[in-house]
Design an enzyme around this catalytic site. Sequence first.
Site, PDB file in Angstrom:
ATOM      1  N   GLU A 104       1.616   5.426   1.550  1.00 37.84           N
ATOM      2  CA  GLU A 104       2.261   5.092   0.269  1.00 37.84           C
ATOM      3  C   GLU A 104       3.773   5.276   0.355  1.00 37.84           C
ATOM      4  O   GLU A 104       4.538   4.427  -0.107  1.00 37.84           O
ATOM      5  CB  GLU A 104       1.698   5.966  -0.866  1.00 37.84           C
ATOM      6  CG  GLU A 104       0.231   5.719  -1.184  1.00 37.84           C
ATOM      7  CD  GLU A 104      -0.026   4.405  -1.937  1.00 37.84           C
ATOM      8  OE1 GLU A 104       0.928   3.646  -2.166  1.00 37.84           O
ATOM      9  OE2 GLU A 104      -1.194   4.145  -2.278  1.00 37.84           O
ATOM     10  N   ARG A 132       6.355   2.034   0.164  1.00 35.56           N
ATOM     11  CA  ARG A 132       7.176   1.991  -1.057  1.00 35.56           C
ATOM     12  C   ARG A 132       8.614   2.468  -0.822  1.00 35.56           C
ATOM     13  O   ARG A 132       9.562   1.818  -1.245  1.00 35.56           O
ATOM     14  CB  ARG A 132       6.540   2.856  -2.153  1.00 35.56           C
ATOM     15  CG  ARG A 132       5.165   2.397  -2.565  1.00 35.56           C
ATOM     16  CD  ARG A 132       4.651   3.226  -3.726  1.00 35.56           C
ATOM     17  NE  ARG A 132       3.212   3.032  -3.916  1.00 35.56           N
ATOM     18  CZ  ARG A 132       2.607   2.937  -5.088  1.00 35.56           C
ATOM     19  NH1 ARG A 132       3.313   3.044  -6.195  1.00 35.56           N
ATOM     20  NH2 ARG A 132       1.301   2.795  -5.174  1.00 35.56           N
ATOM     21  N   ASP A 154      -8.021  -3.510   3.158  1.00 42.21           N
ATOM     22  CA  ASP A 154      -7.235  -4.723   2.908  1.00 42.21           C
ATOM     23  C   ASP A 154      -6.078  -4.997   3.869  1.00 42.21           C
ATOM     24  O   ASP A 154      -6.065  -5.978   4.613  1.00 42.21           O
ATOM     25  CB  ASP A 154      -6.718  -4.729   1.452  1.00 42.21           C
ATOM     26  CG  ASP A 154      -6.070  -3.412   1.021  1.00 42.21           C
ATOM     27  OD1 ASP A 154      -5.942  -2.497   1.850  1.00 42.21           O
ATOM     28  OD2 ASP A 154      -5.675  -3.307  -0.159  1.00 42.21           O
ATOM     29  N   GLU A 163      -1.493  -8.417  -6.612  1.00 38.99           N
ATOM     30  CA  GLU A 163      -2.030  -9.185  -5.461  1.00 38.99           C
ATOM     31  C   GLU A 163      -2.218 -10.675  -5.724  1.00 38.99           C
ATOM     32  O   GLU A 163      -1.901 -11.512  -4.868  1.00 38.99           O
ATOM     33  CB  GLU A 163      -3.341  -8.561  -4.960  1.00 38.99           C
ATOM     34  CG  GLU A 163      -3.167  -7.231  -4.237  1.00 38.99           C
ATOM     35  CD  GLU A 163      -2.890  -6.072  -5.170  1.00 38.99           C
ATOM     36  OE1 GLU A 163      -3.127  -6.208  -6.396  1.00 38.99           O
ATOM     37  OE2 GLU A 163      -2.401  -5.016  -4.687  1.00 38.99           O
TER      38      GLU A 163
HETATM   39  C1  DMJ Z   1       0.695  -1.482  -3.797  1.00 37.55           C
HETATM   40  O1  DMJ Z   1       1.161  -0.199  -3.605  1.00 37.55           O
HETATM   41  C2  DMJ Z   1       0.574  -2.212  -2.509  1.00 37.55           C
HETATM   42  O2  DMJ Z   1       0.488  -3.570  -2.745  1.00 37.55           O
HETATM   43  C3  DMJ Z   1      -0.599  -1.787  -1.712  1.00 37.55           C
HETATM   44  O3  DMJ Z   1      -0.739  -2.516  -0.530  1.00 37.55           O
HETATM   45  C4  DMJ Z   1      -1.852  -1.927  -2.535  1.00 37.55           C
HETATM   46  N1  DMJ Z   1      -1.728  -1.290  -3.793  1.00 37.55           N
HETATM   47  C5  DMJ Z   1      -0.553  -1.448  -4.590  1.00 37.55           C
HETATM   48  C6  DMJ Z   1      -0.561  -2.582  -5.561  1.00 37.55           C
HETATM   49  O4  DMJ Z   1      -1.755  -2.886  -6.112  1.00 37.55           O
END
Ligand code: DMJ
Length: 589
Positions: free
Chosen positions: A223, A227, A354, A491
Amino acid sequence: MHRSDHIALSLPANDAGGEKRRNRSFWRIWNQLSRFQRNAIYILLTFCFFGMLYLTTADTETIAEVPTAGPLISAIKRDIGNSPSNNNNNNNNLHHPNDIVEENVNLNLEESHVLEEPKGIRDTPQTILKTKITFSKHQTERQKAVVQAFQHAWKGYKRFAWGHDNLKPISEGYHEWFGVGLTIVDSLDTMVIMGLDKELEESREWVEKHLSFDVNRDVNLFEITIRVLGGLLSAYHMTGDELYLNKAVDLGDRLLTCFESVSGVPFSDVNLFTRKAHAPKWSPDSSTSEVTTIQLEFRDLSRCTGNPKYERVVADVSQHVHNLDKKDGLVPIFINANTGSFSFATITLGARGDSYYEYLLKQWIQTGKTIDYLKEDYIEAIHGVEKHLVKRTVPNGFLFIGELLAGGKEFKPKMDHLTCYLPGTLALGVHNGLSADHMRLAEDLLTTCYQTYAQQPTFLAPEITYFNIQGENSNDMYVKTNDAHNLLRPEFLESLFYMYQLTGNSTYQDWGWQIFEGFQKYTKVANGYTSIGNVRSVTNVRPKDMMESFFLSETLKYLYLLFADDPKLLDIDKFVINSEAHPLPVYKS
Ligand code: DMJ
């Protein structure tokens, strides 16, 4: 009785006589030695002389390997980013939208980095790409509406959560997760793209004066990488402002201990202050998608600094995962950092699986399509998806991607909203020369994702949707009460952005606008935007009092890019967009 205050020592007034005596006795002894003894001493002295000479030379070489301590990162020339004439670079007369101004910069690393460098790694200065990007100031009406949404969210964040991670817009407070002003850092490049100069300036000032990673707190490696590291690097590339790079280096260094596991697969969490890394409290495993969704950022940090240590650790993880056995390219969602093996776990393109697939393709693109195994693993995985996970609903035949439960036998007709990133990634792959068949899968899945929005009265998708494959009733899809929340996720909009950019089909813009209107109606509150607990009712959306940083970083950014007149406002041939919507440069290798 007299008391003596000192001790008198009787020394010769001049010791020249003693010196001569010592010289005479040296020669007397020397002359008494045999020829053999004298030769032995000569040989010994010769050895000593060459030994000293060797040591001195070796020392010199070691020093020469260390980069010149000279200018630190903060001393990189900023003639592009800072020159007054370029402060107005958004003027279209000076630059076309999305122009990249390139400069070759010789970057010398900070001395402290040299000292920390693991043995055997040379970090000689390298030539890197330095950029400042200008985006068109022309905005469509829809883009203007998105900018207003950003400003509304920003106002609430500034008033009630400034410097904290997330805004709680209803209770007028904040939520602290990492303690690093997450919303600010995650939003920097969105402000650049939207041309929000004032907001960018105040954010830069906060980063300069207050952003510190000396936080005694456990953070999640994935995360904080996508980010914060991604946000800082992207801001650096877009502005040419080395403040962001310096911060990225500080953060990157603190994350490196995660990789000190037996297998090299990183632990999921690390304390930013003590730098102690560990597995999550609830399990000995790391998530597969998490350990494989840090590569774009760490590689970029290496390319920016000329220091290979960041890229090396994450490239090793990718290589390690590549070597593991898979089910037709599909991976279980957990991996053990110590054994380096997959755990017995679900296979999904939703949560925890994912972005493994996303980063296979994007790493291949980032490295100029030079690392073949990444492309091959991606192609094999998409084949595996088609073989094991793709099914169609009854009665209307909507295509969706389900899950295989641990053991790989039992199919679950369930799809996370997170999976709706895939059409965009598939389209990106086709654009980069992969099979046109992938585009058909992308279009079909995109339609289903659209339906997950359109079938709800709020026109907002739930977190998870189940699909009817048995034909037991006339509904193609249904939502369980506990899955009916919407966290303002991006997404599907991300996929619309790619599909629009690559096809120019304005239907995708219209779909995006419908969703934007859903957000405006059901998630906008007085002090920002809030996640909601229920998309199935327009009268009872159950606000959750949380504005995630990705709403500003991703959701609004993708909407803004989607609504541009020029589909190439952000050129995906020049940038690879990380999992948190932070664009990073594509390299030649
Ligand atoms: C974001 O932090 C990123 O896109 C991550 O890959 C998946 N979750 C959230 C958004 O839904």
